[in-house]
Design an enzyme around this catalytic site. Structure first.
Site, PDB file in Angstrom:
ATOM      1  N   SER A  69      -7.870  -5.461 -25.297  1.00 42.27           N
ATOM      2  CA  SER A  69      -6.573  -4.926 -24.884  1.00 42.27           C
ATOM      3  C   SER A  69      -6.821  -3.838 -23.833  1.00 42.27           C
ATOM      4  O   SER A  69      -7.579  -2.900 -24.081  1.00 42.27           O
ATOM      5  CB  SER A  69      -5.851  -4.353 -26.101  1.00 42.27           C
ATOM      6  OG  SER A  69      -4.661  -3.751 -25.690  1.00 42.27           O
ATOM      7  N   MET A 102      24.900   6.972   4.770  1.00 38.99           N
ATOM      8  CA  MET A 102      24.890   7.038   6.216  1.00 38.99           C
ATOM      9  C   MET A 102      26.301   7.391   6.704  1.00 38.99           C
ATOM     10  O   MET A 102      27.225   7.483   5.939  1.00 38.99           O
ATOM     11  CB  MET A 102      24.447   5.685   6.785  1.00 38.99           C
ATOM     12  CG  MET A 102      23.197   5.149   6.118  1.00 38.99           C
ATOM     13  SD  MET A 102      21.692   6.012   6.573  1.00 38.99           S
ATOM     14  CE  MET A 102      21.495   5.374   8.201  1.00 38.99           C
ATOM     15  N   TYR A 114      -0.523 -11.127 -23.619  1.00 43.98           N
ATOM     16  CA  TYR A 114       0.648 -10.338 -24.004  1.00 43.98           C
ATOM     17  C   TYR A 114       0.702  -9.007 -23.269  1.00 43.98           C
ATOM     18  O   TYR A 114      -0.305  -8.546 -22.711  1.00 43.98           O
ATOM     19  CB  TYR A 114       0.669 -10.088 -25.521  1.00 43.98           C
ATOM     20  CG  TYR A 114      -0.415  -9.162 -26.024  1.00 43.98           C
ATOM     21  CD1 TYR A 114      -0.257  -7.774 -25.961  1.00 43.98           C
ATOM     22  CD2 TYR A 114      -1.595  -9.661 -26.571  1.00 43.98           C
ATOM     23  CE1 TYR A 114      -1.246  -6.920 -26.421  1.00 43.98           C
ATOM     24  CE2 TYR A 114      -2.585  -8.816 -27.035  1.00 43.98           C
ATOM     25  CZ  TYR A 114      -2.406  -7.445 -26.950  1.00 43.98           C
ATOM     26  OH  TYR A 114      -3.378  -6.598 -27.390  1.00 43.98           O
ATOM     27  N   ARG A 138      29.922   2.124  12.464  1.00 46.59           N
ATOM     28  CA  ARG A 138      29.421   2.311  11.094  1.00 46.59           C
ATOM     29  C   ARG A 138      27.983   1.863  10.998  1.00 46.59           C
ATOM     30  O   ARG A 138      27.569   0.916  11.652  1.00 46.59           O
ATOM     31  CB  ARG A 138      30.273   1.502  10.109  1.00 46.59           C
ATOM     32  CG  ARG A 138      31.741   1.737  10.255  1.00 46.59           C
ATOM     33  CD  ARG A 138      32.528   0.826   9.356  1.00 46.59           C
ATOM     34  NE  ARG A 138      32.601   1.364   8.008  1.00 46.59           N
ATOM     35  CZ  ARG A 138      33.152   0.716   6.994  1.00 46.59           C
ATOM     36  NH1 ARG A 138      33.638  -0.485   7.182  1.00 46.59           N
ATOM     37  NH2 ARG A 138      33.188   1.265   5.803  1.00 46.59           N
ATOM     38  N   GLY A 157      27.332   5.730   0.762  1.00 49.23           N
ATOM     39  CA  GLY A 157      27.552   7.146   1.011  1.00 49.23           C
ATOM     40  C   GLY A 157      26.401   7.840   1.705  1.00 49.23           C
ATOM     41  O   GLY A 157      26.447   9.033   1.946  1.00 49.23           O
ATOM     42  N   ARG A 211      30.089  -7.105  -0.042  1.00 48.58           N
ATOM     43  CA  ARG A 211      28.662  -7.075  -0.391  1.00 48.58           C
ATOM     44  C   ARG A 211      28.556  -7.325  -1.886  1.00 48.58           C
ATOM     45  O   ARG A 211      29.537  -7.158  -2.624  1.00 48.58           O
ATOM     46  CB  ARG A 211      28.040  -5.737  -0.039  1.00 48.58           C
ATOM     47  CG  ARG A 211      28.709  -4.580  -0.730  1.00 48.58           C
ATOM     48  CD  ARG A 211      28.126  -3.257  -0.312  1.00 48.58           C
ATOM     49  NE  ARG A 211      28.953  -2.169  -0.802  1.00 48.58           N
ATOM     50  CZ  ARG A 211      28.911  -0.927  -0.360  1.00 48.58           C
ATOM     51  NH1 ARG A 211      28.112  -0.604   0.604  1.00 48.58           N
ATOM     52  NH2 ARG A 211      29.677   0.002  -0.867  1.00 48.58           N
ATOM     53  N   CYS A 253      -1.885  -2.561 -23.420  1.00 49.02           N
ATOM     54  CA  CYS A 253      -1.090  -1.693 -24.279  1.00 49.02           C
ATOM     55  C   CYS A 253      -0.886  -0.308 -23.665  1.00 49.02           C
ATOM     56  O   CYS A 253      -0.303   0.565 -24.272  1.00 49.02           O
ATOM     57  CB  CYS A 253      -1.720  -1.574 -25.668  1.00 49.02           C
ATOM     58  SG  CYS A 253      -3.338  -0.800 -25.599  1.00 49.02           S
ATOM     59  N   LYS A 273      25.790  -4.943   5.952  1.00 46.86           N
ATOM     60  CA  LYS A 273      27.191  -4.937   6.362  1.00 46.86           C
ATOM     61  C   LYS A 273      27.409  -5.891   7.527  1.00 46.86           C
ATOM     62  O   LYS A 273      28.328  -6.706   7.520  1.00 46.86           O
ATOM     63  CB  LYS A 273      27.577  -3.497   6.751  1.00 46.86           C
ATOM     64  CG  LYS A 273      29.052  -3.280   6.863  1.00 46.86           C
ATOM     65  CD  LYS A 273      29.350  -1.808   7.143  1.00 46.86           C
ATOM     66  CE  LYS A 273      29.144  -0.964   5.899  1.00 46.86           C
ATOM     67  NZ  LYS A 273      28.993   0.455   6.194  1.00 46.86           N
ATOM     68  N   HIS A 289      32.230   8.787  -4.920  1.00 50.10           N
ATOM     69  CA  HIS A 289      30.774   8.935  -4.784  1.00 50.10           C
ATOM     70  C   HIS A 289      30.078   9.145  -6.132  1.00 50.10           C
ATOM     71  O   HIS A 289      29.107   8.477  -6.464  1.00 50.10           O
ATOM     72  CB  HIS A 289      30.484  10.114  -3.848  1.00 50.10           C
ATOM     73  CG  HIS A 289      29.032  10.404  -3.697  1.00 50.10           C
ATOM     74  ND1 HIS A 289      28.385  11.353  -4.455  1.00 50.10           N
ATOM     75  CD2 HIS A 289      28.090   9.830  -2.928  1.00 50.10           C
ATOM     76  CE1 HIS A 289      27.114  11.361  -4.130  1.00 50.10           C
ATOM     77  NE2 HIS A 289      26.906  10.456  -3.195  1.00 50.10           N
TER      78      HIS A 289
HETATM   79  C1  PEP Z   1      -4.486   3.718 -23.037  1.00 57.75           C
HETATM   80  O1  PEP Z   1      -5.436   4.444 -22.762  1.00 57.75           O
HETATM   81  O2  PEP Z   1      -3.903   3.025 -22.214  1.00 57.75           O
HETATM   82  C2  PEP Z   1      -4.008   3.658 -24.412  1.00 57.75           C
HETATM   83  C3  PEP Z   1      -3.083   2.795 -24.754  1.00 57.75           C
HETATM   84  O3  PEP Z   1      -4.512   4.591 -25.259  1.00 57.75           O
HETATM   85  P1  PEP Z   1      -3.920   6.073 -25.377  1.00 57.75           P
HETATM   86  O4  PEP Z   1      -2.705   6.136 -24.499  1.00 57.75           O
HETATM   87  O5  PEP Z   1      -3.632   6.291 -26.795  1.00 57.75           O
HETATM   88  O6  PEP Z   1      -5.054   6.865 -24.848  1.00 57.75           O
END
Ligand code: PEP
Ligand code: MG
Length: 881
Positions: A770, A105, A858, A94, A103, A338, A838, A24, A454
């Site tokens: 992975s 402070m 990836y 303020r 809202g 802002r 993954c 502010k 709010h």
């Molecule tokens: C993991 O362990 O990150 C994974 C992808 O396998 P799961 O979640 O199936 O154990």
């Protein structure tokens, strides 16, 4: 005397100084610098706040001298005098942290009034009513914020006097009555605190500054920071600014406006205005204000100036602005600007349109949109095909639709939400004290307050559906119900709200899954052109695979085959396989599963073709496919009691024996993953055969596939070599049977610290890797996820042992070090080997940034998080160019 500069006049700052002056303060300075009409003022820095809080409650040396010197400058600029009988200077005090905390402070207006200066104000303005109204407001606000006396005590007094005179609005109370109210207010203060309301204006100012500093650590500020991951050590600045009066008559008022619609992103001035009102009246949502367009009719000159100022501000900041302003006797004053909070939908639209308008670059647009926030765009909507019968319509304050049981209390909403119940929080209006309830509610419905109240601001920030100002809803908290005309809705009844249109319906309403808007598609297309990481999906069925492709997935990074084992018609065969006493019987059962698995793989490879699909062989411990032990025990007891058929009983008892024999003390670290494949090779052999048959079927249809066969929970090269040999042996058999040659790869998950330490060896066999960071986090921390998240991770975060839940945000220091080592070692052996992630971290923006920095190929995440991941991957690249 300390040489530190603790106080800055507005003309001394710029917008770059938000760390020191707060958001502010920095923006007030910037607006002053570019010549906009800003009432003069000064800012006490966040550093002063931190020094004050660190010392307990002492101002650092020099602060007060500098503040009073700055106050003298304000006196000189206005020709008024602080505390003067004849021409008093009044100020607002303020808070303003570096990151806006709406809202959260506290604010004090009209400071500098006392029994004498109020007379001066009356005399000077020729408006006694106005002067006493300011004084009344000041006493109440000061008493609440500084002296911690609840508003309700003061509200009661006002209501009593209004009732006495049969008045509806506060501004109708005449001066004489206000004087009585003030006397009664003072009695309340004396009774609550044991001292008189402070008449010394300097003392008022000091107390107010202290209160703002102290408010950094009030409960609701702490909760807000926690939810929004704002660092507790930032501190708040204090802004002291000359008052501009919006409550001096019908040519006065106060308002809040956005330069574009913060809900949809449409380019239109959007806001609300209250005539003859002051400060927080609009935001507090106590009177329902009129739309800003009405200002055009009421005060056309001011409106025109305001429109131009808004445009200037937007061009100057190159972003949507959230503006507070006051009109005093037809004169416009800007009180704040802002970058405006906005829904995800608006955020995307504004970013894309600003690129089209030439205001910002594509890179800036990509960085502007909060990757986590766009998750909201993938929220459910009411099915447009359904005929609705709304019982009431309020303001469409935050889009998305929600159904749930009606709850009138934030604590109850929190409790129900924590128990997994769906609730809609229904309130007359919300205050910052309701935040915890909003967090756990599916949505919020209020009967009072506008689009900038709010409830609306908070819900939009959280991406929760919200309907505001639904005045037809009459809430009766004492009887646990609300009514709309003659319809009564009780506590616990189910309602549906539609935050996109403001409609409120009884019961649950069918909803549809979201689709991507053109703007969103455009932004994601820019993201794809920018990012280097590929985004894959974790998907187990052809339907999920197809959805993932719609959202832009370029492959499947994890297909968990166990989900295919669970499906209804297969479970009995799986159980038969588990119950088998020897390999021969197991193989017989597995032969029954093979056609199902082949069809699964056929479907999923086809849905994703020509992109790669990582198929992970069976991972969970086998007991997960058998009935629960406790219920089976009960069933057997019941069967005995009923003298059930002997043969049936025997079967159940055999099953129970098997469950006993499979039961493990620590299944997460037990007989699972590749350990299953090594003890029962026939399981993986069946899966490999099914994969090959599917690839061949597709090949014969002319469809190109890229199958990656993945082994879970590997910790050593020997495990990998043996299992790869089994798979290749199946392939040899398959070739012999069919004469076909296929393309596929064999690789492994990295889910155990040991695996990460030996990837140089693993890479001699593995053709891809992975990171399964779910298991890798469990095994690196030694936290069992199921126990940790419920029991002690919240405590660890609270105690600041860890900053985030490591299952949500990848732990760069520990897990990340293992990953870095794994990448380096693997690629030393096998240059450029394909590596991805993954675990669930694959869809979380800061973890995605880390994966980018590691040089992974990836990230893979659930289909609904694909857009988030695409944007986050682009941002990772832009931030680390
Ligand atoms: C993991 O362990 O990150 C994974 C992808 O396998 P799961 O979640 O199936 O154990
Ligand atoms: Mg795992």
């Amino acid at each position: 005397m300390s040489s530190t500069k603790w106080v800055y006049l507005f003309e001394e700052g710029t917008s770059d100084m938000r760390g020191l002056l707060g958001g502010k303060g920095a923006n007030l300075a910037e607006m002053t610098r570019i010549g906009l009409p800003v009432p003069p003022g000064f800012t006490i820095t966040t550093e002063a706040c931190n020094a004050y809080l660190a010392s307990g409650s002492d101002f650092p040396e020099g602060t007060l001298d500098q503040a009073f010197a700055a106050l003298q400058k304000l006196e000189a600029a206005t020709g008024k005098k602080f505390g003067d009988k004849a021409n008093p200077l009044l100020v607002s005090v303020r808070s303003g942290a570096a990151i806006s905390m709406p809202g959260m402070m506290d604010t004090i207006l009209n400071l500098g009034l006392n029994d004498e200066s109020v007379l001066g104000l009356a005399e000077l303005t020729g408006d006694e009513r106005f002067a006493y109204d300011c004084y009344r407001r000041f006493i109440q606000m000061f008493s609440n914020v500084v002296l911690d006396i609840e508003h309700a005590h003061f509200d009661e007094v006002v209501e009593k006097h209004k009732r006495k005179l049969s008045l509806i609005f506060d501004y109708e109370i005449p001066a004489k009555e206000l004087q009585e109210i003030i006397s009664e207010y003072k009695v309340i203060v004396k009774q609550a605190k044991g001292f008189e309301f402070p008449q010394d204006v300097k003392e008022q100012l000091l107390m107010a500054i202290k209160a703002v500093f102290d408010s950094w650590n009030n409960q609701r500020a702490i909760v807000y920071r926690k939810i929004n991951k704002i660092d507790d050590s930032l501190g708040t600045a204090v802004n002291v600014q000359c008052m501009a009066f919006g409550n001096m008559g019908q040519d006065c008022g106060t308002g809040v406006a956005f330069t574009r619609n913060p809900s949809t992103g449409e380019k239109e001035l959007y806001g609300e205005f209250l005539v003859n009102a002051q400060g927080e009246d609009v935001v507090a949502g106590i009177r329902t204000p009129m739309p800003i367009s009405k200002l055009k009719e009421e005060l056309p000159g001011v409106y025109q100036q305001f429109v131009e100022t808004c445009q200037n501000l937007e061009n100057h900041y190159r972003d949507l602005q959230d503006i507070e302003f006051t009109v005093e006797k037809g004169r416009l004053f800007m009180l704040q600007t802002r970058n405006g909070k906005r829904t995800a939908r608006a955020s995307v639209r504004v970013a894309v349109e600003m690129v089209n308008e030439g205001l910002i670059t594509k890179e800036e647009a990509l960085l502007r949109v909060d990757a986590e926030q766009i998750n909201q765009l993938l929220h459910r909507q009411i099915d447009p095909g359904v005929k609705l019968e709304p019982i009431a319509v309020g303001l469409p304050a935050s889009p998305g639709a929600a159904s749930g049981k009606v709850v009138f209390d934030a604590d109850l909403a929190e409790k129900a939400g924590q128990n997994g119940e769906k609730v809609v929080l229904v309130r007359a209006e919300t205050t910052p004290d309701d935040i915890h309830g909003i967090v756990y509610a599916q949505g919020v419905l209020t009967s009072r307050g506008g689009m900038t109240s709010h409830a609306a601001v908070v819900a939009r920030g959280m991406g929760k559906p919200c309907v505001c100002g639904c005045e037809a809803v009459k809430i009766d908290v004492n009887n646990g119900c609300f009514s709309v005309n003659d319809i009564v809705v009780k506590d616990g009844d189910i309602i549906t709200i539609d935050g996109a249109t403001g409609r409120v319906m009884l019961g649950e309403v069918p909803m549809i899954e979201p689709t991507l808007s053109d703007d969103f598609e455009k932004l994601l297309q820019w993201a794809d052109e920018t990012k280097t990481l590929t985004v894959r999906a974790n998907a187990d069925t052809p339907v999920d695979a197809a959805r993932a492709r719609e959202f832009g997935a370029e492959g499947i990074g994890l297909c968990r085959t166990e989900h295919m084992f669970m499906a209804q018609e297969r479970l009995p065969i799986v159980q038969e396989m588990i119950m088998a006493e020897n390999r021969e019987d197991r193989e017989k059962a597995l032969a029954g599963l093979l056609p199902f698995q082949r069809d699964d793989f056929y479907g999923i490879l086809k849905a994703m073709a020509p992109y790669p699909v990582t198929i992970r062989l069976l991972d969970p411990p086998l007991h997960e496919f058998l009935p629960d032990r406790e219920s089976l025990l009960l069933e057997i007891a019941e069967m005995k009691h009923q003298h059930a058929d002997e043969k049936l009983l025997l079967e159940k008892e055999e099953l129970l024996k098997k469950i006993h024999s499979l039961s493990e003390a620590n299944p997460m670290l037990g007989h699972r993953g590749c350990r299953l494949g090594l003890t029962y090779p026939e399981i993986y052999r069946m899966q490999a055969r099914a994969i090959f048959e599917a690839i061949l079927l597709l090949k014969n249809e002319g469809i190109k596939t890229e199958a990656e066969i993945e082994l879970p929970l590997i910790m050593d090269i020997t495990e990998l070599s043996m299992l790869k040999a089994e798979i290749l042996d199946v392939y040899e058999e398959f070739k012999k049977d069919t004469g076909a040659e296929l393309e596929f790869a064999v690789g492994t998950m990295l889910e155990l610290p040991r695996a990460c330490l030996v990837t140089d060896e693993l890479a001699t066999e593995a053709e891809f890797f992975s990171f399964g960071t779910n298991d890798l986090t469990q095994t690196t921390f030694g936290f069992s996820r199921d126990d940790a998240e419920g029991k002690f991770i919240p405590v660890y975060i609270e105690k600041k042992i860890i900053k985030d839940n490591p299952f949500a945000v990848l732990d760069r220091k520990g897990v990340g070090s293992l990953m870095r080592m794994a990448v380096e070692k693997a690629r030393k052996t096998r240059e450029g080997v394909l590596m991805g992630i993954c675990g669930e971290h694959g869809g979380e923006p800061s973890s995605i940034e880390f994966c980018h920095l590691l040089g992974l190929n990836y990230v893979s995440c659930s289909p609904y998080r694909i857009p988030v991941a695409r944007l986050a991957a682009a941002q990772a690249r832009l931030k680390n160019k």
